[in-house]
Design a protein around this motif. Structure first.
Motif, PDB file in Angstrom:
ATOM      1  N   PHE A  76      10.496 -25.520 -19.656  1.00 23.23           N
ATOM      2  CA  PHE A  76      11.163 -25.647 -20.947  1.00 23.23           C
ATOM      3  C   PHE A  76      10.161 -25.546 -22.094  1.00 23.23           C
ATOM      4  O   PHE A  76      10.406 -24.867 -23.097  1.00 23.23           O
ATOM      5  N   LEU A  77       9.017 -26.217 -21.956  1.00 26.33           N
ATOM      6  CA  LEU A  77       7.997 -26.170 -23.001  1.00 26.33           C
ATOM      7  C   LEU A  77       7.492 -24.735 -23.200  1.00 26.33           C
ATOM      8  O   LEU A  77       7.233 -24.310 -24.335  1.00 26.33           O
ATOM      9  N   ALA A  78       7.379 -23.988 -22.091  1.00 21.39           N
ATOM     10  CA  ALA A  78       6.882 -22.612 -22.176  1.00 21.39           C
ATOM     11  C   ALA A  78       7.819 -21.739 -23.004  1.00 21.39           C
ATOM     12  O   ALA A  78       7.394 -21.077 -23.952  1.00 21.39           O
ATOM     13  N   VAL A  79       9.098 -21.758 -22.668  1.00 21.03           N
ATOM     14  CA  VAL A  79      10.038 -20.871 -23.362  1.00 21.03           C
ATOM     15  C   VAL A  79      10.415 -21.409 -24.737  1.00 21.03           C
ATOM     16  O   VAL A  79      10.715 -20.640 -25.658  1.00 21.03           O
ATOM     17  N   ALA A 104       2.549 -20.332 -25.134  1.00 20.42           N
ATOM     18  CA  ALA A 104       3.802 -20.119 -24.416  1.00 20.42           C
ATOM     19  C   ALA A 104       3.585 -19.366 -23.112  1.00 20.42           C
ATOM     20  O   ALA A 104       4.135 -19.740 -22.059  1.00 20.42           O
ATOM     21  N   ASN A 105       2.787 -18.325 -23.147  1.00 21.76           N
ATOM     22  CA  ASN A 105       2.624 -17.499 -21.952  1.00 21.76           C
ATOM     23  C   ASN A 105       1.687 -18.117 -20.932  1.00 21.76           C
ATOM     24  O   ASN A 105       1.841 -17.889 -19.729  1.00 21.76           O
ATOM     25  N   TYR A 148      -5.131 -27.923 -14.630  1.00 24.16           N
ATOM     26  CA  TYR A 148      -5.483 -29.067 -13.788  1.00 24.16           C
ATOM     27  C   TYR A 148      -4.325 -30.067 -13.715  1.00 24.16           C
ATOM     28  O   TYR A 148      -3.996 -30.579 -12.635  1.00 24.16           O
ATOM     29  N   ILE A 149      -3.691 -30.319 -14.854  1.00 26.17           N
ATOM     30  CA  ILE A 149      -2.541 -31.239 -14.875  1.00 26.17           C
ATOM     31  C   ILE A 149      -1.403 -30.677 -14.028  1.00 26.17           C
ATOM     32  O   ILE A 149      -0.749 -31.406 -13.279  1.00 26.17           O
ATOM     33  N   THR A 150      -1.172 -29.357 -14.143  1.00 23.72           N
ATOM     34  CA  THR A 150      -0.118 -28.721 -13.346  1.00 23.72           C
ATOM     35  C   THR A 150      -0.417 -28.833 -11.865  1.00 23.72           C
ATOM     36  O   THR A 150       0.481 -29.096 -11.049  1.00 23.72           O
ATOM     37  N   TYR A 151      -1.675 -28.661 -11.477  1.00 24.92           N
ATOM     38  CA  TYR A 151      -2.064 -28.769 -10.073  1.00 24.92           C
ATOM     39  C   TYR A 151      -1.767 -30.165  -9.531  1.00 24.92           C
ATOM     40  O   TYR A 151      -1.300 -30.319  -8.396  1.00 24.92           O
ATOM     41  N   LEU A 171       1.833 -20.916 -15.585  1.00 25.82           N
ATOM     42  CA  LEU A 171       1.724 -22.145 -14.793  1.00 25.82           C
ATOM     43  C   LEU A 171       3.082 -22.544 -14.229  1.00 25.82           C
ATOM     44  O   LEU A 171       3.167 -23.052 -13.097  1.00 25.82           O
ATOM     45  N   PHE A 172       4.148 -22.312 -14.991  1.00 27.64           N
ATOM     46  CA  PHE A 172       5.510 -22.600 -14.520  1.00 27.64           C
ATOM     47  C   PHE A 172       5.837 -21.761 -13.295  1.00 27.64           C
ATOM     48  O   PHE A 172       6.533 -22.217 -12.385  1.00 27.64           O
ATOM     49  N   TRP A 173       5.317 -20.534 -13.246  1.00 26.10           N
ATOM     50  CA  TRP A 173       5.585 -19.640 -12.122  1.00 26.10           C
ATOM     51  C   TRP A 173       5.082 -20.229 -10.806  1.00 26.10           C
ATOM     52  O   TRP A 173       5.683 -20.027  -9.751  1.00 26.10           O
TER      53      TRP A 173
END
Length: 271
Positions: free
Chosen positions: A176-179, A60-61, A159-162, A66-68
């Protein structure tokens, strides 16, 4: 006294309250694990704590950090994630050391390929580089295996986020997945209690701190207009905490015979 005459006092007070709330957000999440950590270290028994809680919070964190990068939310929430990752790694290290030292079964499991120096495997069979045997996932014998898994997950998702950082749909889904993953924090403990038909060995202080902390966190999200994913999943997390508290009440007032609690010594039970 004129209303404006109190501004010199109200402004610093508001600033102090703001700093206090931010500090509570950064460090408040780790407080529930302090008594649990101390209990495990004192008793050398980690059976009451599910290490899947660590897995949930690490995932989650990492996703929240990455969401940030895609949506710059408040920095206290970012620092909270960093502090929580460090805390969960410390909990994993302690639980792994305690479990291995108490385990009667000397067979070693690892995230990476088996070491040729392992005394257990004289003629190691052909194995892939990573051991993806789901029966032993997150039940490895060394803390370094957990670190390797966390680093692998961070590298792949990073890498996917990038690659997809310019996609607002991806960024919002990531948030959403994070929280949502964090909202499921109590589910491993909830299921573990149900399996054992008992909450023995679980720190009640930790659950009470979970509930109060998650309630404060959810109110903080709402008042500070955090991304909507935070508020919705914060409420869900509070409901899960309340369900665990209900288990504590039911199993303490209406004790049930454990399913397999007597079949294995407490020291050998898998986390």
């Amino acid at each position: 006294m004129e209303p404006g005459g109190l501004e010199w006092l109200l402004v610093p007070m508001q600033q102090l309250v703001s700093w206090g709330a931010a500090g509570a957000m950064v460090f408040g999440g780790v407080v529930p694990y302090i008594p649990q950590y101390r209990d495990i270290r004192r008793t050398q028994n980690a059976e009451g704590f599910s290490t899947y809680v660590c897995l949930v919070l690490l995932v989650a964190n990492i996703l929240r950090i990455l969401f940030w990068f895609g949506r710059r939310f408040e920095s206290p929430l970012l620092w909270q994630s960093i502090i929580m990752i460090i805390t969960m790694l410390l909990m994993l290290k302690l639980c792994t050391e305690v479990r291995v030292s108490n385990e009667l079964n000397v067979k070693r499991r690892s995230f990476a390929a088996a070491d040729s120096k392992d005394e257990e495997i004289k003629a190691p069979p052909k194995r892939s580089y990573l051991d993806f045997d789901l029966n032993y996932f997150w039940h490895w014998s060394k803390f370094t295996d957990y670190v390797q898994c966390v680093l692998t997950f961070t590298g792949v998702t990073g890498y996917i986020t990038y690659l997809w950082l310019d996609s607002s749909l991806f960024v919002e889904t990531l948030g959403f997945l994070a929280v949502f993953t964090e909202a499921m924090l109590g589910v491993p403990q909830l299921y573990r209690n149900y399996q054992n038909r008992s909450t023995e060995g679980m720190s009640i202080k930790m659950v009470l701190m979970w509930t109060s902390g998650d309630t404060f966190k959810t109110v903080y999200f709402i008042l500070n207009q955090a991304p909507f994913q935070f508020s919705i999943c914060g409420l869900l997390q509070v409901f899960v905490d309340i369900a665990i508290l209900l288990q504590v009440y039911l199993y303490s007032h209406y004790p049930q015979k454990p399913v397999s609690h007597t079949a294995h010594p407490a020291s050998t039970k898998a986390l």
